[in-house]
Design a protein around this motif. Structure first.
Motif, PDB file in Angstrom:
ATOM      1  N   THR A   1     -61.748 -49.692 -37.110  1.00  0.00           N
ATOM      2  CA  THR A   1     -61.253 -51.018 -36.792  1.00  0.00           C
ATOM      3  C   THR A   1     -62.429 -51.909 -36.367  1.00  0.00           C
ATOM      4  O   THR A   1     -63.390 -51.411 -35.780  1.00  0.00           O
ATOM      5  CB  THR A   1     -60.237 -50.961 -35.638  1.00  0.00           C
ATOM      6  N   PRO A   2     -62.386 -53.160 -36.687  1.00  0.00           N
ATOM      7  CA  PRO A   2     -61.263 -53.822 -37.354  1.00  0.00           C
ATOM      8  C   PRO A   2     -61.280 -53.692 -38.868  1.00  0.00           C
ATOM      9  O   PRO A   2     -60.282 -53.946 -39.516  1.00  0.00           O
ATOM     10  CB  PRO A   2     -61.451 -55.285 -36.959  1.00  0.00           C
ATOM     11  N   THR A   3     -62.439 -53.283 -39.454  1.00  0.00           N
ATOM     12  CA  THR A   3     -62.569 -53.205 -40.915  1.00  0.00           C
ATOM     13  C   THR A   3     -62.606 -51.748 -41.363  1.00  0.00           C
ATOM     14  O   THR A   3     -63.473 -50.987 -40.911  1.00  0.00           O
ATOM     15  CB  THR A   3     -63.858 -53.918 -41.372  1.00  0.00           C
ATOM     16  N   PRO A   4     -61.701 -51.328 -42.243  1.00  0.00           N
ATOM     17  CA  PRO A   4     -61.585 -49.903 -42.581  1.00  0.00           C
ATOM     18  C   PRO A   4     -62.423 -49.453 -43.764  1.00  0.00           C
ATOM     19  O   PRO A   4     -62.385 -48.282 -44.127  1.00  0.00           O
ATOM     20  CB  PRO A   4     -60.106 -49.755 -42.901  1.00  0.00           C
TER      21      PRO A   4
ATOM     22  N   GLY B   1     -55.136 -48.202 -37.072  1.00  0.00           N
ATOM     23  CA  GLY B   1     -55.825 -49.471 -37.133  1.00  0.00           C
ATOM     24  C   GLY B   1     -55.562 -50.308 -35.903  1.00  0.00           C
ATOM     25  O   GLY B   1     -55.311 -49.791 -34.808  1.00  0.00           O
ATOM     26  N   LEU B   2     -55.610 -51.616 -36.059  1.00  0.00           N
ATOM     27  CA  LEU B   2     -55.307 -52.527 -34.972  1.00  0.00           C
ATOM     28  C   LEU B   2     -53.810 -52.497 -34.681  1.00  0.00           C
ATOM     29  O   LEU B   2     -52.996 -52.262 -35.577  1.00  0.00           O
ATOM     30  CB  LEU B   2     -55.749 -53.942 -35.338  1.00  0.00           C
ATOM     31  N   HIS B   3     -53.453 -52.744 -33.427  1.00  0.00           N
ATOM     32  CA  HIS B   3     -52.042 -52.708 -33.040  1.00  0.00           C
ATOM     33  C   HIS B   3     -51.721 -53.911 -32.177  1.00  0.00           C
ATOM     34  O   HIS B   3     -52.476 -54.258 -31.270  1.00  0.00           O
ATOM     35  CB  HIS B   3     -51.727 -51.412 -32.276  1.00  0.00           C
ATOM     36  N   HIS B   4     -50.576 -54.546 -32.488  1.00  0.00           N
ATOM     37  CA  HIS B   4     -50.120 -55.714 -31.744  1.00  0.00           C
ATOM     38  C   HIS B   4     -48.841 -55.329 -31.002  1.00  0.00           C
ATOM     39  O   HIS B   4     -47.742 -55.351 -31.583  1.00  0.00           O
ATOM     40  CB  HIS B   4     -49.858 -56.868 -32.721  1.00  0.00           C
ATOM     41  N   PRO B   5     -48.944 -54.949 -29.725  1.00  0.00           N
ATOM     42  CA  PRO B   5     -47.774 -54.444 -28.983  1.00  0.00           C
ATOM     43  C   PRO B   5     -46.563 -55.372 -28.976  1.00  0.00           C
ATOM     44  O   PRO B   5     -45.421 -54.885 -29.088  1.00  0.00           O
ATOM     45  CB  PRO B   5     -48.322 -54.204 -27.573  1.00  0.00           C
TER      46      PRO B   5
END
Length: 449
Positions: free
Chosen positions: A414-417, A358-362
């Motif tokens: 992404t963003p909606t699965p 999914g989305l990733h926030h490093p």
């Protein structure tokens, strides 16, 4: 679920092969002892027929689950907004929680019963396939009482059945939640009550909301195969206050309970005199680092198809976090012991890793999605889900809350699965011991509780 079916069929066919092999071996032994007996006649004797090859054993005809419609309408009610859903797939019923009201419908959306009279907060629901009852979170914050409400669906046969004067609901008290909710974290000897603007409430605990049945987090097996099923534990997720001034509220907190001996704790609901009958502590306490969310896990569900857990939340307000609305726990990984972030006194706990998709926030390492699910989320354990849609209607000048279960399938995009399923879907032949109806929820119209 399909793996379980294949495992069950494999076990049956393996038994048949072993049985046939044993008969052949007996024939060969008889032939050696008595030259008048041939393998063919020995096999015929073993199978009760002298004509041709032995017949394989007949497999029992397994029932098909009812067809699941693309949508189920939960109706319009003068109540709070829809909080969660549960599905009894064997009997064909859907249960909707409307904050202070439980509604039972058939698969066509026809109401067949309801339970009223709650002054507390009835939240997420899940259906227990082992005992055929519906379990939900129930809060009485002013009374510092937090319960699992247990509904006997078979007894819900009329509209407006009172939660306290009928025998359709029992409750079990969760002392662990009370201890964390009422914790005097600033040490001033005063508990500040139901407010986010305080240092009190351990982990920022605002009570409970998400509930779901599934395996122990420490059990990494994906399916049972033949033989007895694993123990299904009840997992309860904390509500967590949105508070940007503290750092000890950035985890989701989940408790697991083995409910097989909970009958001794069950008591009728008595709001005027809340009872405290329940387990002294959970069988497991776990943390998942998602960043602070607004009221924690609104809907929780276990997906037996993937072995993962879904956590639907209202977005958080801390700018250092991505503030996703859906998180997925990686069911293939065991919990990892480590520090619980932000606690005033150093603490270690069992941490549940997020699925690295999914989305990733490093900056934080957090994965998630932007998705509905906060009002209701039910995994059908085959890649499909019911997500709840909430709304309002005005009838005769009265504003009523609506809820509708809408079938989606998991895409992982992404963003909606999730993507809606337009047509009526059919369930395949299923082992009758494995009816997996769960319950959680989607979307929210702002931060209404």
């Amino acid at each position: 679920m399909r793996r379980q079916i294949r495992g069950w069929l494999t076990a049956v066919l393996t038994t048949a092969v072993v049985a046939a092999g044993s008969a052949t071996a007996s024939a060969e032994t008889a032939d050696a002892a008595d030259p008048t007996v041939t393998p063919a006649t020995a096999t015929a004797t073993a199978t009760g027929s002298g004509r041709g090859a032995p017949k394989p054993p007949e497999l029992p005809k397994l029932p098909k689950l009812p067809k699941l419609p693309a949508t189920v309408d939960g109706g319009a009610w003068k109540s709070g907004h829809v909080q969660g859903m549960a599905v009894d797939r064997r009997k064909g019923f859907v249960y909707f929680s409307f904050t202070n009201l439980l509604v039972k419908t058939d698969l066509a959306g026809k109401p067949v019963g309801s339970v009223t009279g709650f002054t507390g907060h009835l939240g997420d629901l899940d259906f227990n396939t082992k005992d055929g009852r519906v379990y939900g979170s129930l809060e009485y914050k002013a009374a510092e009482a937090f319960y699992i409400a247990i509904f006997d669906g078979d007894r819900i046969t009329e509209m407006d059945m009172d939660a306290q004067t009928t025998d359709v609901v029992s409750t079990v008290h969760l002392q662990e939640v009370v201890d964390d909710y009422t914790a005097d974290m600033d040490g001033n000897g005063v508990f500040d009550g139901n407010t986010a603007k305080t240092a009190d409430h351990r982990y920022g605990c605002s009570g409970i909301d998400g509930v779901a049945f599934g395996p122990a987090f420490d059990d990494k097996r994906r399916d049972d195969g033949p033989g007895p099923a694993r123990t299904q534990l009840l997992t309860v997720a904390y509500g967590v206050y949105a508070n940007t001034t503290r750092q000890d509220n950035d985890n989701q907190v989940l408790l697991q309970y083995d409910i097989r001996r909970w009958k001794k704790f069950e008591r009728p609901l008595t709001e005027a005199d809340p009872h405290t009958s329940g387990p002294g502590s959970p069988d497991g306490k776990y943390f998942s680092y998602t960043g602070n969310t607004t009221y924690g896990v609104q809907n929780l569900d276990y997906d037996a198809h993937t072995g993962n857990w879904l956590l639907a939340a209202y977005k958080g307000t801390k700018t250092q976090f991505p503030n996703y609305s859906l998180f997925v726990l990686d069911g293939s990984l065991r919990p990892v012991t480590g520090p619980v972030s932000g606690q005033p006194t150093p603490e270690r706990g069992r941490h549940l890793p997020l699925l690295a998709q999914g989305l990733h926030h490093p900056p934080t390492g957090i994965h998630g999605w932007e998705s509905t699910g906060q009002y209701g989320l039910v995994s059908l354990d085959d890649g499909r889900y019911y997500l709840a849609e909430a709304g309002t209607v005005v009838e005769d000048g009265v504003t009523k809350q609506t809820g509708r279960a809408v079938m989606n399938h998991w895409t992982g995009s992404t963003p909606t699965p999730f993507a809606p399923v337009a047509a009526v879907a059919y369930d395949s032949v299923t082992d009758p011991s494995d009816y997996a109806g769960h319950a959680p929820h989607p979307g929210h119209l702002g931060h209404i509780r």
